[in-house]
Design an enzyme around this catalytic site. Structure first.
Site, PDB file in Angstrom:
ATOM      1  N   TYR A 160      44.501  51.230  50.834  1.00 62.13           N
ATOM      2  CA  TYR A 160      45.395  50.275  50.162  1.00 62.13           C
ATOM      3  C   TYR A 160      44.700  48.927  49.996  1.00 62.13           C
ATOM      4  O   TYR A 160      44.716  48.335  48.920  1.00 62.13           O
ATOM      5  CB  TYR A 160      46.684  50.132  50.976  1.00 62.13           C
ATOM      6  CG  TYR A 160      47.769  49.360  50.272  1.00 62.13           C
ATOM      7  CD1 TYR A 160      48.645  49.992  49.404  1.00 62.13           C
ATOM      8  CD2 TYR A 160      47.922  47.985  50.475  1.00 62.13           C
ATOM      9  CE1 TYR A 160      49.647  49.288  48.762  1.00 62.13           C
ATOM     10  CE2 TYR A 160      48.917  47.278  49.843  1.00 62.13           C
ATOM     11  CZ  TYR A 160      49.779  47.931  48.981  1.00 62.13           C
ATOM     12  OH  TYR A 160      50.767  47.230  48.336  1.00 62.13           O
TER      13      TYR A 160
ATOM     14  N   TRP B 275      48.634  52.096  37.225  1.00 54.42           N
ATOM     15  CA  TRP B 275      48.453  51.615  38.602  1.00 54.42           C
ATOM     16  C   TRP B 275      49.317  52.433  39.561  1.00 54.42           C
ATOM     17  O   TRP B 275      48.873  52.833  40.631  1.00 54.42           O
ATOM     18  CB  TRP B 275      48.772  50.122  38.684  1.00 54.42           C
ATOM     19  CG  TRP B 275      48.613  49.570  40.065  1.00 54.42           C
ATOM     20  CD1 TRP B 275      49.602  49.286  40.957  1.00 54.42           C
ATOM     21  CD2 TRP B 275      47.381  49.246  40.735  1.00 54.42           C
ATOM     22  NE1 TRP B 275      49.077  48.811  42.128  1.00 54.42           N
ATOM     23  CE2 TRP B 275      47.715  48.772  42.017  1.00 54.42           C
ATOM     24  CE3 TRP B 275      46.053  49.302  40.368  1.00 54.42           C
ATOM     25  CZ2 TRP B 275      46.758  48.361  42.939  1.00 54.42           C
ATOM     26  CZ3 TRP B 275      45.093  48.892  41.292  1.00 54.42           C
ATOM     27  CH2 TRP B 275      45.453  48.433  42.556  1.00 54.42           C
ATOM     28  N   TRP B 276      50.565  52.668  39.166  1.00 52.96           N
ATOM     29  CA  TRP B 276      51.452  53.464  40.017  1.00 52.96           C
ATOM     30  C   TRP B 276      50.857  54.843  40.274  1.00 52.96           C
ATOM     31  O   TRP B 276      50.870  55.331  41.406  1.00 52.96           O
ATOM     32  CB  TRP B 276      52.819  53.631  39.371  1.00 52.96           C
ATOM     33  CG  TRP B 276      53.660  52.418  39.323  1.00 52.96           C
ATOM     34  CD1 TRP B 276      53.463  51.225  39.967  1.00 52.96           C
ATOM     35  CD2 TRP B 276      54.857  52.271  38.584  1.00 52.96           C
ATOM     36  NE1 TRP B 276      54.472  50.347  39.664  1.00 52.96           N
ATOM     37  CE2 TRP B 276      55.348  50.961  38.817  1.00 52.96           C
ATOM     38  CE3 TRP B 276      55.576  53.101  37.739  1.00 52.96           C
ATOM     39  CZ2 TRP B 276      56.519  50.488  38.240  1.00 52.96           C
ATOM     40  CZ3 TRP B 276      56.740  52.627  37.165  1.00 52.96           C
ATOM     41  CH2 TRP B 276      57.209  51.337  37.420  1.00 52.96           C
TER      42      TRP B 276
ATOM     43  N   HIS C 199      43.428  47.070  46.409  1.00 52.08           N
ATOM     44  CA  HIS C 199      43.890  45.728  46.030  1.00 52.08           C
ATOM     45  C   HIS C 199      42.742  44.723  45.994  1.00 52.08           C
ATOM     46  O   HIS C 199      42.778  43.786  45.197  1.00 52.08           O
ATOM     47  CB  HIS C 199      45.028  45.276  46.955  1.00 52.08           C
ATOM     48  CG  HIS C 199      46.327  45.899  46.574  1.00 52.08           C
ATOM     49  ND1 HIS C 199      46.660  47.187  46.945  1.00 52.08           N
ATOM     50  CD2 HIS C 199      47.363  45.432  45.839  1.00 52.08           C
ATOM     51  CE1 HIS C 199      47.853  47.474  46.447  1.00 52.08           C
ATOM     52  NE2 HIS C 199      48.302  46.428  45.773  1.00 52.08           N
TER      53      HIS C 199
ATOM     54  N   TYR D 215      50.994  35.963  44.829  1.00 55.97           N
ATOM     55  CA  TYR D 215      51.456  37.301  45.210  1.00 55.97           C
ATOM     56  C   TYR D 215      50.716  37.723  46.472  1.00 55.97           C
ATOM     57  O   TYR D 215      49.508  37.858  46.477  1.00 55.97           O
ATOM     58  CB  TYR D 215      51.159  38.245  44.049  1.00 55.97           C
ATOM     59  CG  TYR D 215      51.805  39.610  44.100  1.00 55.97           C
ATOM     60  CD1 TYR D 215      52.451  40.086  45.233  1.00 55.97           C
ATOM     61  CD2 TYR D 215      51.747  40.435  42.998  1.00 55.97           C
ATOM     62  CE1 TYR D 215      53.035  41.335  45.258  1.00 55.97           C
ATOM     63  CE2 TYR D 215      52.330  41.699  43.006  1.00 55.97           C
ATOM     64  CZ  TYR D 215      52.967  42.138  44.141  1.00 55.97           C
ATOM     65  OH  TYR D 215      53.542  43.391  44.156  1.00 55.97           O
TER      66      TYR D 215
END
Length: 104
Positions: free
Chosen positions: A18, A76-77, A22, A41
């Protein structure tokens, strides 16, 4: 500017994947978020529960959660679906959080 927070769930043992994904956030996704008023964010992980806590500032009405129809977001999902809890369309299972305190 409004502040939004929500939580998601990371699959066990996927912290490094993860983080890496990112750290290498696609430039087109980063630009899409900025173009839609999303700034500052941040995503935090509670390793005990695998809960991801996301916070963002948004200039305007929407936020990252309102970009579901964008092809970049859908891509992206799909890319992230193997490492987190997702809905049938591969969108992250996400729960909005209510702000109950803010110190300015």
């Amino acid at each position: 500017m409004k502040r939004l927070a929500f939580k998601m769930t990371l699959n066990k043992g996927q912290k490094e994947a993860y983080k890496k994904r990112h750290d290498e956030l696609w430039p087109e996704l980063k630009q899409l978020l900025k173009d839609n008023g999303v700034s500052e964010y941040s995503i935090f992980l509670d390793e005990e529960t695998s809960t991801l806590f996301a916070f963002q500032k948004v200039n305007g009405e929407g936020g990252s959660q309102d970009l579901a129809d964008n092809p970049i977001v859908k891509k992206w999902w799909d890319f992230m679906a193997d490492i987190m809890k997702v809905n049938p369309d591969n969108s992250p299972v996400s729960t909005p959080l209510e702000e109950i305190f803010f110190l300015e």
